[in-house]
Write an enzyme that holds these catalytic residues in place. Structure first.
Site, mmCIF file in Angstrom:
data_model
loop_
_atom_site.group_PDB
_atom_site.id
_atom_site.type_symbol
_atom_site.label_atom_id
_atom_site.label_comp_id
_atom_site.label_asym_id
_atom_site.label_seq_id
_atom_site.Cartn_x
_atom_site.Cartn_y
_atom_site.Cartn_z
ATOM 1 N N GLU A 2 22.061 18.990 15.771
ATOM 2 C CA GLU A 2 21.108 19.453 16.639
ATOM 3 C C GLU A 2 21.913 20.490 17.597
ATOM 4 O O GLU A 2 22.937 20.013 17.966
ATOM 5 C CB GLU A 2 20.374 18.730 17.548
ATOM 6 C CG GLU A 2 19.629 18.980 18.794
ATOM 7 C CD GLU A 2 18.543 20.125 18.540
ATOM 8 O OE1 GLU A 2 18.578 21.391 19.007
ATOM 9 O OE2 GLU A 2 17.625 19.795 17.559
ATOM 10 N N ASP A 41 14.474 21.379 9.815
ATOM 11 C CA ASP A 41 13.460 21.199 10.922
ATOM 12 C C ASP A 41 13.755 22.026 12.125
ATOM 13 O O ASP A 41 13.622 21.523 13.147
ATOM 14 C CB ASP A 41 13.275 19.485 11.127
ATOM 15 C CG ASP A 41 11.815 19.605 12.083
ATOM 16 O OD1 ASP A 41 11.221 20.410 12.024
ATOM 17 O OD2 ASP A 41 11.934 18.323 12.494
ATOM 18 N N PRO A 80 16.088 30.900 13.421
ATOM 19 C CA PRO A 80 17.380 31.497 12.990
ATOM 20 C C PRO A 80 17.548 32.091 11.570
ATOM 21 O O PRO A 80 17.325 31.196 10.702
ATOM 22 C CB PRO A 80 18.164 30.098 13.235
ATOM 23 C CG PRO A 80 17.093 29.070 13.029
ATOM 24 C CD PRO A 80 15.801 29.578 13.136
ATOM 25 N N GLN A 137 16.381 27.057 25.327
ATOM 26 C CA GLN A 137 14.827 26.947 25.650
ATOM 27 C C GLN A 137 14.454 26.200 26.794
ATOM 28 O O GLN A 137 15.361 25.545 27.268
ATOM 29 C CB GLN A 137 14.261 26.331 24.373
ATOM 30 C CG GLN A 137 14.907 24.838 24.173
ATOM 31 C CD GLN A 137 15.142 24.510 22.669
ATOM 32 O OE1 GLN A 137 14.321 25.027 21.816
ATOM 33 N NE2 GLN A 137 15.930 23.561 22.186
ATOM 34 N N ASP A 186 25.787 23.916 15.423
ATOM 35 C CA ASP A 186 24.928 24.915 14.500
ATOM 36 C C ASP A 186 24.898 24.237 13.223
ATOM 37 O O ASP A 186 25.757 23.835 12.491
ATOM 38 C CB ASP A 186 25.437 26.308 14.545
ATOM 39 C CG ASP A 186 24.928 27.240 13.463
ATOM 40 O OD1 ASP A 186 23.984 27.828 13.994
ATOM 41 O OD2 ASP A 186 25.295 27.339 12.519
ATOM 42 N N GLY A 187 23.552 24.436 12.398
ATOM 43 C CA GLY A 187 23.376 23.779 11.313
ATOM 44 C C GLY A 187 24.035 24.333 10.027
ATOM 45 O O GLY A 187 24.564 23.643 9.170
#
EC number: 2.5.1.16
Length: 528
Positions: free
Chosen positions: A320, A365, A373, A242, A347-348
């Site tokens: 994060e 969050d 995602p 981003q 990756d979460g």
């Protein structure tokens, strides 16, 4: 038979150079278009489909018109002028792209088509001009035979496009801002235009080169004085995921991701909740008692994690995916790892699959208004969060949607999906009903449902560091879910659920500090 001379490598001719560079620029601009358009229209499949369609249509039209004119108009000088005209348009995009983008977002089109006018205006003309280059170059080619000429031109243009795609994706976007990437393409076009008119350029292209070069420098220099409409730019970069900006306005520092406000910090009181929705992260303390370990999936400016570390005797893990976000949080938002705060880059979902920890609270969050995602929305993922929670653990999901109306589809689908796993799911709105906003979903494993009165009573009895009375008042009844799907790994139509939000205003409430006689407390005051 091919001669040895023909087999030996040789330098590109001027027409070949023009074709190669036009391929680099057209594909590079196409990749860059996603970054430019995303803050206004999102980056859904509809936005990317529109980008690809507009670029193909503009190139096709340029090929067609250029092919009709090539026999009588094709010269190196005219190709140079086409490249310079494209570079001039790029300069306009650098200088006024945001203004053009916002001005084209007012058309009353269905959400999935909302980005088409803006993409057409911003990227149709330069791509159309680049479409002229290939037929002009074919006309000027030294190759013999129509098949050989066309094949050679197609190959060079495609190789240029490959270089533009990989170079923009893996080199430019992670390293430079959108404006500087535009400058790179503009300078490349100007340099190529100059190269194909040497050694003795006529007056017209020579003057045009100088003028366009000045336009590019001016376009980049004007907004680089360190200020934007959002405030003073403290830091700006393109990450692999981003565009990231850190902006100061008054005593508030804000983290913007792809142009959207993601986190904010009061420079005078760094642990205060500036955005109202982050106060809801404390709601689990009214729904469970012993909270020893907390996981935040998504870091941003670390508002929640920092406040939890300050307020509670709990270990906080944060995962994060973007390392640049972590670096910005550490450098500009006062985040410091400690025995109580652990930061993980990854990756979460993968983190939850691999960790052996059990958490009392998990806060999701990682959702954005336009970029969700999907793998962290499904019933399989919700089951994974449940497996990693203690028996009385609580899940919080910060969902961006509307509480009702057409733009509520994603919220209602996520509510329905969470309810497949958790016995109780609560929802709290954070702004005026009907607008796109942060909606907080709180899920528990408890079979008993807490009423609004129960939460108010616990809020009065428990010392959790802040008064959540106003937040409890936003308690929502379970939404209707008959018309939305349960999201699953093999079918999670997140893009179509987000589609009705395209072009709608996203409302974020901020808090203000007001005295209540016992010191100061945060009070909500809507700021969009």
């Amino acid at each position: 038979m091919e001669t040895l001379r023909e087999r030996l490598p040789r330098r590109l001719t001027k027409p070949e150079l023009a074709v190669f560079v036009s391929g680099v620029a057209s594909m590079g601009l196409e990749i860059l278009a996603g970054r430019i358009v995303a803050p206004e229209f999102g980056s859904s499949i509809y936005t990317w489909g529109s980008i690809i369609g507009v670029f193909l249509a503009a190139l096709s039209l340029g090929y067609y018109v250029g092919g009709k004119r090539a026999a009588i108009r094709a010269t190196n000088e005219r190709m140079a002028l086409l490249l310079l005209a494209t570079a001039a348009y790029v300069a306009a995009l650098i200088f006024a792209g945001d203004l053009l983008l916002s001005s084209m977002s007012v058309y009353p089109l269905p959400a999935r088509y909302a980005s088409l006018p803006a993409i057409t205006l911003l990227f149709g003309p330069p791509t159309y001009l680049l479409g002229f280059i290939s037929p002009y170059a074919a006309e000027l080619s030294e190759k013999r035979g129509v098949g050989q000429v066309s094949g050679h031109v197609y190959a060079l243009g495609t190789i240029g496009s490959i270089v533009g795609a990989f170079g923009t994706t893996f080199v430019l976007i992670p390293s430079l801002s959108v404006e500087l990437i535009g400058l790179v393409f503009g300078v490349l076009l100007v340099a190529t235009a100059l190269a194909i008119t040497l050694p003795s350029p006529s007056r017209k292209p020579a003057v045009a080169v100088a003028v366009v070069a000045l336009l590019l420098v001016g376009a980049v220099g004007a907004p680089s004085m360190g200020y934007s409409v959002n405030g003073e730019i403290v830091y700006q970069t393109q990450t692999p995921y981003q565009e990231l900006e850190v902006v100061d306005r008054g005593d508030t520092r804000t983290l913007l991701l792809d142009g959207q406000r993601h986190s904010a910090m009061d420079l005078d009181d760094p642990n205060r909740h500036v955005f109202e929705y982050t106060r809801y992260f404390h709601m689990p303390y009214l729904m469970t008692e012993d909270v020893d370990r907390v996981l935040f999936v998504g870091g941003g400016g670390f508002t929640g994690p920092k406040r939890f570390v300050e307020e509670y005797d709990a270990t906080v893990d944060v995962v994060e995916i973007d390392p640049e976000v972590i670096d910005a949080a550490e450098q500009y938002f006062g985040v410091e790892e400690s025995s109580q705060l652990n930061v993980h880059n990854g990756d979460g979902r993968q983190f939850l699959e691999q960790t052996e920890e059990t958490y009392d609270v998990i806060v999701l969050d990682a959702y954005k208004r336009d970029k969700v995602p999907f793998e962290m929305t499904t019933v399989e993922f919700m089951q994974l969060t449940s497996d990693r929670l203690s028996d009385d653990g609580v899940l919080v999901a910060n969902v961006i949607s509307a509480p009702s109306g057409p733009a509520s589809q994603f919220y209602r689908a996520e509510y329905k999906t969470m309810a497949q796993v958790y016995p109780q799911v609560y929802s709290f709105s954070t702004a005026t009903p009907g607008v796109v906003q942060n909606i907080e979903l709180v899920a528990t494993k408890d079979d008993r449902r807490l009423t609004e009165s129960d939460l108010h009573e616990r809020n009065r009895q428990r010392e959790i560091g802040l008064d959540l009375g106003d937040e409890i008042d936003t308690y929502e009844s379970p939404p209707p879910t008959d018309d939305v799907p349960v999201l699953r790994d093999d079918r999670a139509p997140v893009d179509s659920l987000l589609e009705p939000m395209a072009g709608q205003r996203y409302v974020v409430e901020e808090t203000t500090t007001a005295s209540d006689g016992d010191g100061s407390r945060e009070r909500a005051a809507r700021v969009t």
